[in-house]
Design a protein around this motif. Structure first.
Motif, PDB file in Angstrom:
ATOM      1  N   THR A 176       0.723  -1.360   0.041  1.00 35.72           N
ATOM      2  CA  THR A 176      -0.036   0.157  -0.055  1.00 35.72           C
ATOM      3  C   THR A 176       1.033   1.234   0.032  1.00 35.72           C
ATOM      4  OG1 THR A 176      -1.925   1.024   1.242  1.00 35.72           O
ATOM      5  CG2 THR A 176      -0.003   0.053   2.523  1.00 35.72           C
ATOM      6  N   THR A 177       0.272   2.507   0.282  1.00 28.32           N
ATOM      7  CA  THR A 177       0.939   3.687   0.344  1.00 28.32           C
ATOM      8  C   THR A 177       0.241   4.329   1.476  1.00 28.32           C
ATOM      9  OG1 THR A 177       1.380   3.835  -1.988  1.00 28.32           O
ATOM     10  CG2 THR A 177       1.161   5.716  -0.850  1.00 28.32           C
ATOM     11  N   VAL A 178       1.157   4.943   2.475  1.00 29.47           N
ATOM     12  CA  VAL A 178       0.452   5.271   3.704  1.00 29.47           C
ATOM     13  C   VAL A 178       0.826   6.882   3.916  1.00 29.47           C
ATOM     14  CG1 VAL A 178       0.589   5.231   6.245  1.00 29.47           C
ATOM     15  CG2 VAL A 178       0.786   3.227   4.683  1.00 29.47           C
ATOM     16  N   GLU A 186       6.429  14.519   6.541  1.00 30.43           N
ATOM     17  CA  GLU A 186       6.372  14.220   5.171  1.00 30.43           C
ATOM     18  C   GLU A 186       5.139  14.398   4.152  1.00 30.43           C
ATOM     19  OE1 GLU A 186       9.291  10.123   4.805  1.00 30.43           O
ATOM     20  OE2 GLU A 186       7.655  10.213   6.069  1.00 30.43           O
ATOM     21  N   SER A 187       5.464  15.339   3.213  1.00 31.80           N
ATOM     22  CA  SER A 187       4.147  15.687   2.323  1.00 31.80           C
ATOM     23  C   SER A 187       3.818  14.690   1.267  1.00 31.80           C
ATOM     24  CB  SER A 187       4.596  16.858   1.585  1.00 31.80           C
ATOM     25  OG  SER A 187       5.871  16.747   0.765  1.00 31.80           O
ATOM     26  N   ILE A 188       4.744  13.924   1.188  1.00 31.76           N
ATOM     27  CA  ILE A 188       4.486  12.788  -0.117  1.00 31.76           C
ATOM     28  C   ILE A 188       4.193  11.582   0.829  1.00 31.76           C
ATOM     29  CG2 ILE A 188       5.515  11.401  -2.035  1.00 31.76           C
ATOM     30  CD1 ILE A 188       7.182  13.836  -2.363  1.00 31.76           C
ATOM     31  N   PRO A 189       2.985  10.743   0.501  1.00 27.05           N
ATOM     32  CA  PRO A 189       2.907   9.286   1.063  1.00 27.05           C
ATOM     33  C   PRO A 189       3.998   8.304   0.752  1.00 27.05           C
ATOM     34  CG  PRO A 189       0.940  10.234  -0.064  1.00 27.05           C
ATOM     35  CD  PRO A 189       1.949  11.303  -0.322  1.00 27.05           C
ATOM     36  N   VAL A 190       4.128   7.489   1.648  1.00 24.30           N
ATOM     37  CA  VAL A 190       5.177   6.526   1.588  1.00 24.30           C
ATOM     38  C   VAL A 190       4.597   5.081   1.327  1.00 24.30           C
ATOM     39  CG1 VAL A 190       7.102   5.708   2.915  1.00 24.30           C
ATOM     40  CG2 VAL A 190       6.420   7.749   3.246  1.00 24.30           C
ATOM     41  N   ASP A 191       5.543   4.695   0.162  1.00 21.71           N
ATOM     42  CA  ASP A 191       5.202   3.218  -0.061  1.00 21.71           C
ATOM     43  C   ASP A 191       5.565   2.159   0.897  1.00 21.71           C
ATOM     44  OD1 ASP A 191       3.945   4.113  -2.704  1.00 21.71           O
ATOM     45  OD2 ASP A 191       6.178   3.712  -3.515  1.00 21.71           O
ATOM     46  N   THR A 193       5.518  -2.367   2.257  1.00 21.61           N
ATOM     47  CA  THR A 193       5.196  -3.627   1.638  1.00 21.61           C
ATOM     48  C   THR A 193       5.432  -4.535   2.727  1.00 21.61           C
ATOM     49  OG1 THR A 193       5.880  -5.301  -0.126  1.00 21.61           O
ATOM     50  CG2 THR A 193       7.606  -3.987   0.818  1.00 21.61           C
ATOM     51  N   ILE A 194       5.493  -5.703   2.594  1.00 22.91           N
ATOM     52  CA  ILE A 194       5.757  -6.799   3.621  1.00 22.91           C
ATOM     53  C   ILE A 194       7.023  -6.514   4.507  1.00 22.91           C
ATOM     54  CG2 ILE A 194       6.102  -9.179   4.231  1.00 22.91           C
ATOM     55  CD1 ILE A 194       4.185  -9.894   1.856  1.00 22.91           C
ATOM     56  N   ASP A 195       6.694  -6.502   5.875  1.00 18.54           N
ATOM     57  CA  ASP A 195       7.609  -6.301   6.836  1.00 18.54           C
ATOM     58  C   ASP A 195       8.209  -4.876   7.101  1.00 18.54           C
ATOM     59  OD1 ASP A 195       8.339  -9.211   7.390  1.00 18.54           O
ATOM     60  OD2 ASP A 195      10.118  -9.388   6.028  1.00 18.54           O
ATOM     61  N   ASP A 196       7.508  -3.805   6.241  1.00 20.88           N
ATOM     62  CA  ASP A 196       7.539  -2.594   6.686  1.00 20.88           C
ATOM     63  C   ASP A 196       6.760  -2.249   7.924  1.00 20.88           C
ATOM     64  OD1 ASP A 196       9.283  -1.760   4.803  1.00 20.88           O
ATOM     65  OD2 ASP A 196       7.905  -1.097   3.307  1.00 20.88           O
ATOM     66  N   ASP A 197       7.220  -1.312   8.619  1.00 22.86           N
ATOM     67  CA  ASP A 197       6.532  -0.758   9.751  1.00 22.86           C
ATOM     68  C   ASP A 197       5.556   0.206   9.469  1.00 22.86           C
ATOM     69  OD1 ASP A 197       7.980  -2.470  11.722  1.00 22.86           O
ATOM     70  OD2 ASP A 197       9.573  -0.792  11.920  1.00 22.86           O
ATOM     71  N   CYS A 205      -3.817   4.656   2.188  1.00 20.87           N
ATOM     72  CA  CYS A 205      -4.208   5.350   1.208  1.00 20.87           C
ATOM     73  C   CYS A 205      -4.780   4.314   0.257  1.00 20.87           C
ATOM     74  CB  CYS A 205      -3.186   6.304   0.442  1.00 20.87           C
ATOM     75  SG  CYS A 205      -2.672   7.542   1.366  1.00 20.87           S
ATOM     76  N   PHE A 206      -4.220   3.361  -0.360  1.00 19.89           N
ATOM     77  CA  PHE A 206      -4.567   2.504  -1.392  1.00 19.89           C
ATOM     78  C   PHE A 206      -5.044   1.056  -0.933  1.00 19.89           C
ATOM     79  CE2 PHE A 206      -1.880   5.693  -3.484  1.00 19.89           C
ATOM     80  CZ  PHE A 206      -2.998   6.439  -3.840  1.00 19.89           C
ATOM     81  N   GLY A 207      -4.097   0.004  -0.761  1.00 22.51           N
ATOM     82  CA  GLY A 207      -4.374  -1.355  -0.843  1.00 22.51           C
ATOM     83  C   GLY A 207      -4.827  -1.859   0.413  1.00 22.51           C
ATOM     84  N   ALA A 208      -5.378  -2.823   0.429  1.00 21.85           N
ATOM     85  CA  ALA A 208      -5.877  -3.514   1.967  1.00 21.85           C
ATOM     86  C   ALA A 208      -4.444  -4.172   2.373  1.00 21.85           C
ATOM     87  CB  ALA A 208      -6.929  -4.738   1.667  1.00 21.85           C
TER      88      ALA A 208
END
Length: 631
Positions: A176-178, A186-191, A193-197, A205-208
């Protein structure tokens, strides 16, 4: 009941009503004040200013009595007490308009201060509003909505697109993007994925995604931020405590000067005017409004300043000390270069063989080589044998060929010659702060892989900005002298100390303080905590730092943006300048007004205008801190 009446009368709408009645009375009074003849005399059966005195005067009297009853020592004597006395004195001489004017402008100043404070608290209010109340727990393959308070560490949670992440956690499924601007600035959302905090209170913002909860309740990032900001707002800066004490002691001085003025001139109006203009309202307002505006500005940009005292101390800092690993650098080894020694092999061949040999290694160097090979889409070949000598190197058999990966002494122990050319290259890499892994088969060396911890992209710009603020920069690291020197010189740091234990970092900071330097320590790890505690001010890299470092630090950065460090210094300097200017301005206005009062130039009416304009100016000057650009 009395407190309820106070709240109603001191509100915005009642203050506006009081102002309208004061205006009805003010036009004829001001015309007469400057020698004219008012056409509005005797229109009203009573002086409209009485309404203003009642509406705005009651809160003043209530506040002054409350402070006399509940405050201790000199703080019983407050600016509200002096204004109440001035108001009653004006009533006693029959100048109801002056009494109403004094009370009204004080009420107006209080509303301005409250408005400034509310704007400064906007970041905190946004945080509180974003604090989630429910989460979607996965239990027995079903989704159950539960309160955030019921979520426990280790629970599995699902967050759908557009939902607020309920607690801190680690992604176990999905991408997803958070939007984490509320936490990090941070003004830009951050991508992700698995193992990210992910942080509680941020928005998916996007994916479940499915996460496992890691920090819940009061341990979650958003709850800690809310508490830190609340604590900061409650702590007074030393300059504020001094201003409050001075203001309290000015009250008896004002009474004395008013009495002397009356005795010398024989005019009671002179004494009343002195009471009106002497009130130290602007002095009292100068610091808290500036501190609140600055803390609010910092919160807006993802910087948590834990107290007003820290702002004041940061304004005096002249030396910035930095940890290296994880602060100026990323804290992760990565492959920087591959040197071919045997031309029968290519760089790709050497990387693939080294990664295959290191595939079973748990050492950070081995993991970095494997990660780099996978990133290059290289196949990891199977090994039939693997032996590791801790801190020395590894031996692996791939397709019947025995490979050795390690430093020069390890190879020499296995009768592999390290010639002068290879040794020179290893020494060059070492002088550049790089780690060299030599790869060889049973007969000879085939290549060298150099790795290093890479400097953050914004490190050099940040240090340049810090130096431009006339501050000394110091590097304190446990790394080798070669690595520290290479990174320090590349970054532009003026003083470098390497191979330090945590206690030795403390000693160097104490030595700097002994030379009358004010030191700010920037770090991210547990080993930095003692040095951070010793420094006059400490800054923790909040999003990547250890909990101990963040708890120890006076200031926490909620993102990895190093440019927030010179921003903090600029903000602190501006806050101190604003406070000093406001205090000087208020004292100058008071002194001039007292002289004009004793010379009978000012009356209670005009004196109240002059004095309270100063109070309003101080609040407006402080409010500018919230919106000024420091980045």
């Amino acid at each position: 009941m009395v407190h309820r009446i106070h709240d109603i009368l001191s509100g915005l709408y009642m203050t506006i009503l009081a102002g309208l009645f004061l205006l009805l009375d003010g036009i004829p009074h001001l015309i007469e004040e400057f020698g004219g003849q008012s056409p509005f005399q005797n229109i009203f059966p009573f002086e409209p200013s009485w309404v203003t005195v009642i509406i705005c005067g009651f809160p003043l009297v209530y506040l002054s009595i409350r402070r006399i009853v509940y405050n201790k020592g000199i703080s019983k004597i407050s600016s509200a007490l002096l204004i109440s006395m001035a108001m009653f004195a004006a009533v006693a001489i029959g100048d109801i308009f002056a009494a109403g004017e004094v009370a009204f402008i004080m009420a107006l100043g209080a509303l301005l201060e409250e408005s400034t404070t509310e704007r400064a608290k906007k970041g905190l209010k946004k945080l509180i509003s974003l604090a989630p109340v429910k989460g979607r727990k996965i239990q027995d393959n079903k989704e159950i909505m539960i309160s955030v308070e019921s979520i426990q560490s280790g629970d599995y949670l699902r967050i759908l697109p557009g939902e607020t992440i309920p607690v801190d956690g680690r992604i176990i499924n999905g991408e997803t993007t958070v939007d984490q601007s509320i936490m990090t600035g941070e003004s830009i959302p951050v991508d992700k994925t698995i193992d990210d905090d992910v942080f509680g209170g941020t928005i998916n913002c996007f994916g479940a995604i499915d996460i496992i909860a890691t920090k819940v309740g009061e341990d979650s990032s958003i709850k800690k931020m809310i508490q830190l900001i609340r604590n900061a707002e409650q702590k007074q800066a030393p300059i504020q405590r001094i201003a409050d004490t001075v203001a309290s002691r000015l009250v008896p001085i004002a009474l004395m000067i008013a009495c002397i003025g009356y005795l010398v001139t024989g005019n009671i109006i002179v004494g009343v005017t002195v009471l009106v203009v002497f009130c130290p309202c602007a002095l009292v307002l100068a610091t808290p409004t500036a501190v609140m505006a600055a803390i609010g500005q910092a919160t807006k940009h993802g910087v948590i300043i834990k107290s007003g005292e820290i702002l004041e101390t940061m304004g005096k800092v002249d030396t910035m000390a930095f940890d290296k690993t994880g602060t100026l650098t990323r804290g992760q080894l990565s492959v920087q270069s591959i040197l071919v020694v045997d031309t029968d092999y290519s760089e790709v061949d050497i990387l693939q063989l080294a990664a295959s040999a290191e595939a079973k290694s748990e050492h950070p160097i081995g993991k970095a080589i494997v990660s780099h090979a996978i990133h290059q889409d290289l196949e990891i070949l199977a090994t039939t044998s693997f032996t590791m000598s801790v801190g020395r190197g590894i031996i692996a058999v791939i397709n019947g060929v025995t490979l050795y990966c390690g430093h020069e002494r390890f190879l020499e122990e296995h009768n592999i010659i390290v010639d002068e050319r290879v040794q020179q290259n290893v020494n060059t890499y070492r002088s550049e702060g790089k780690v060299s892994i030599i790869i060889a088969d049973k007969d000879h060396i085939i290549g060298i892989i150099a790795l290093s911890d890479t400097m953050r992209r914004d490190t050099a710009d940040m240090l340049s900005a810090v130096s431009s603020l006339a501050m000394k920069t110091v590097l304190l690291t446990g790394d080798s002298k070669e690595t520290a020197t290479y990174i320090g010189k590349k970054a532009g740091i003026s003083e470098i100390h390497a191979e330090l234990l945590p206690g030795e970092k403390v000693s160097i900071i104490e030595e700097l303080q002994g030379k009358h330097h004010k030191v700010c320590m920037v770090g991210d790890g547990i080993n930095d905590a003692p040095a951070m505690k010793t420094a006059d001010v400490s800054i923790a890299m909040g999003s990547i730092g250890s909990d101990i470092a963040i708890e120890t630090a006076d200031i926490a950065l909620m993102s990895e943006d190093l440019n927030k460090i010179p921003y903090i210094k600029r903000l602190s300097d501006a806050t101190i300048r604003t406070i000093k200017f406001s205090i000087a301005l208020s004292m100058a206005i008071n002194c001039i007004a007292i002289i004009l009062s004793l010379l009978e130039v000012l009356t209670p009416t005009t004196g109240a205008l002059v004095h309270n304009v100063g109070s309003c100016l101080v609040v407006l000057i402080a409010a500018r801190l919230y919106d000024r650009k420091f980045i």
